[in-house]
Design a protein around this motif. Structure first.
Motif, PDB file in Angstrom:
ATOM      1  N   TYR A  29      -6.704  -2.731  -5.809  1.00  0.00           N
ATOM      2  CA  TYR A  29      -7.958  -2.710  -6.552  1.00  0.00           C
ATOM      3  C   TYR A  29      -8.978  -1.715  -5.999  1.00  0.00           C
ATOM      4  O   TYR A  29      -9.985  -1.448  -6.645  1.00  0.00           O
ATOM      5  CB  TYR A  29      -8.574  -4.108  -6.604  1.00  0.00           C
ATOM      6  N   SER A  30      -8.727  -1.133  -4.849  1.00  0.00           N
ATOM      7  CA  SER A  30      -9.706  -0.212  -4.262  1.00  0.00           C
ATOM      8  C   SER A  30      -9.933   1.014  -5.143  1.00  0.00           C
ATOM      9  O   SER A  30     -10.980   1.668  -5.039  1.00  0.00           O
ATOM     10  CB  SER A  30      -9.257   0.240  -2.870  1.00  0.00           C
ATOM     11  N   GLN A  31      -8.962   1.331  -6.017  1.00  0.00           N
ATOM     12  CA  GLN A  31      -9.091   2.466  -6.924  1.00  0.00           C
ATOM     13  C   GLN A  31      -9.289   2.005  -8.369  1.00  0.00           C
ATOM     14  O   GLN A  31      -9.023   2.763  -9.300  1.00  0.00           O
ATOM     15  CB  GLN A  31      -7.849   3.358  -6.850  1.00  0.00           C
TER      16      GLN A  31
ATOM     17  N   SER B 253      -9.234  -8.667  -4.835  1.00  0.00           N
ATOM     18  CA  SER B 253      -9.147  -8.554  -3.377  1.00  0.00           C
ATOM     19  C   SER B 253      -7.780  -8.038  -2.931  1.00  0.00           C
ATOM     20  O   SER B 253      -7.492  -7.982  -1.735  1.00  0.00           O
ATOM     21  CB  SER B 253      -9.413  -9.918  -2.721  1.00  0.00           C
TER      22      SER B 253
ATOM     23  N   TRP C 237      -7.585   1.803 -13.791  1.00  0.00           N
ATOM     24  CA  TRP C 237      -6.914   1.998 -12.507  1.00  0.00           C
ATOM     25  C   TRP C 237      -6.701   3.485 -12.267  1.00  0.00           C
ATOM     26  O   TRP C 237      -5.986   4.153 -13.022  1.00  0.00           O
ATOM     27  CB  TRP C 237      -5.566   1.280 -12.514  1.00  0.00           C
TER      28      TRP C 237
ATOM     29  N   PRO D 161       0.807  -1.228   0.000  1.00  0.00           N
ATOM     30  CA  PRO D 161       0.000   0.000   0.000  1.00  0.00           C
ATOM     31  C   PRO D 161       0.838   1.275   0.000  1.00  0.00           C
ATOM     32  O   PRO D 161       0.524   2.240  -0.704  1.00  0.00           O
ATOM     33  CB  PRO D 161      -0.835  -0.137   1.275  1.00  0.00           C
TER      34      PRO D 161
ATOM     35  N   GLN E 122     -11.629  -0.437 -11.427  1.00  0.00           N
ATOM     36  CA  GLN E 122     -12.956  -0.883 -11.832  1.00  0.00           C
ATOM     37  C   GLN E 122     -12.816  -1.724 -13.096  1.00  0.00           C
ATOM     38  O   GLN E 122     -12.111  -1.333 -14.028  1.00  0.00           O
ATOM     39  CB  GLN E 122     -13.848   0.320 -12.108  1.00  0.00           C
TER      40      GLN E 122
END
Length: 296
Positions: free
Chosen positions: A197-199, A193, A219, A15, A201
């Motif tokens: 990937y939080s940013q 997961s 991304w 991260p 689609q």
């Protein structure tokens, strides 16, 4: 004087590395290694992604991040404020050419280091040659983006088999066996997961009959920074009908909703069909770029 150190990070550091890489993305700079590249690589899992990374630091400050995308390709991004720093360039050069296999083993090697001005100068002086040309392309997202003209849905984990089947068809062109499907679906869910990937689609595009024909993942690097398209695929049996242009529109709209300043992509210049599809969707080609190659 602070020395430059090279390390292989742990999965727990991903991260932080992603956040630093995000901060280096700029519309005024080159399309270099992007957090989305790490995200797509994370199909292999967080531990494998960390093991493929090489991080150079000035003390505690991350100065350069490299992804070993295979044994003989290093994709590198350097802190834009240090692109001309000779101390950093000299140390990366030393690590790249060393026989210690800290980066490369002996033999042929390719370095993608867009924007690393001093490092590229040093390696070219050592006889590294220009590799095959790539075309970087970008679409400004400050203006409205056209409707793709096809139905596009956000792909969730339940869509893994459909999304991966389109990608397999486009890039492999060989039968998609049950074993292949299971492995790819597991890896795709691993990516979704994962730490990047939080940013992101993933999208699926459908034809008028409801058949899924195109897929992509976009991304974001955060608001007001360039977002990356990686990858974009049209089912091999559905190519030639404008679906590449349509899903490229959809990718730009998705990044626009995520707050990106532009949608960026790179493709081999020899892939004229891809260059044409992106151009038709409003992506503007930049100057060709070439990696550096050391022959074996």
């Amino acid at each position: 004087m602070t020395t430059v150190s090279l390390s292989v990070p742990q999965a727990g550091e991903l991260p932080e590395i992603g956040a630093v890489l995000d901060s280096w993305q700029s519309d005024s700079g080159p399309l270099h290694l992007h957090t989305g590249d790490l995200g797509w690589y994370s199909l292999r899992g967080a531990q494998a992604t960390a093991q493929a990374l090489r991080v150079w630091r000035f003390g505690e400050h991350i100065a350069a991040i490299g992804l070993l995308d295979g044994e003989d390709l290093l994709r590198l991004s350097i802190d834009p404020d240090l692109s001309d720093d000779d101390t950093l360039a000299q140390q990366i050069e030393s690590d790249v050419i060393a026989a210690s296999t800290a980066v490369f083993g002996p033999g042929a090697a390719v370095l993608e280091a867009r924007g690393a001005i001093r490092l590229c100068d040093r390696l070219q002086a050592r006889g590294w040659d220009a590799d095959e040309p790539w075309t970087t392309m970008s679409r400004d997202l400050s203006l409205p983006v056209e409707d793709p003209g096809i139905r596009v849905e956000i792909a969730e984990s339940d869509d893994a088999e459909v999304w991966t089947a389109i990608h397999w068809s486009a890039f492999r062109g060989v039968p998609y066996t049950a074993d292949d499907r299971q492995r790819f679906v597991e890896r795709w869910n691993e990516m979704m997961s994962g730490p990047f990937y939080s940013q992101a689609q993933s999208l699926l595009g459908y034809d008028d009959s409801g058949l899924p024909v195109a897929a992509t993942t976009v991304w974001s690097a955060g608001p007001d920074r360039p977002g990356l398209i990686e990858p974009l695929a049209v089912d091999r049996d559905q190519q030639g009908h404008g679906y590449g242009k349509a899903i490229a529109f959809a990718a730009a709209r998705s990044l626009q909703r995520l707050g990106s300043s532009s949608a960026a992509v790179a493709t081999p210049s020899a892939n004229t069909a891809a260059v044409a599809a992106y151009t038709s969707a409003g992506y503007v080609p930049g100057a060709e770029v070439r990696d550096l190659r050391r022959d074996g």
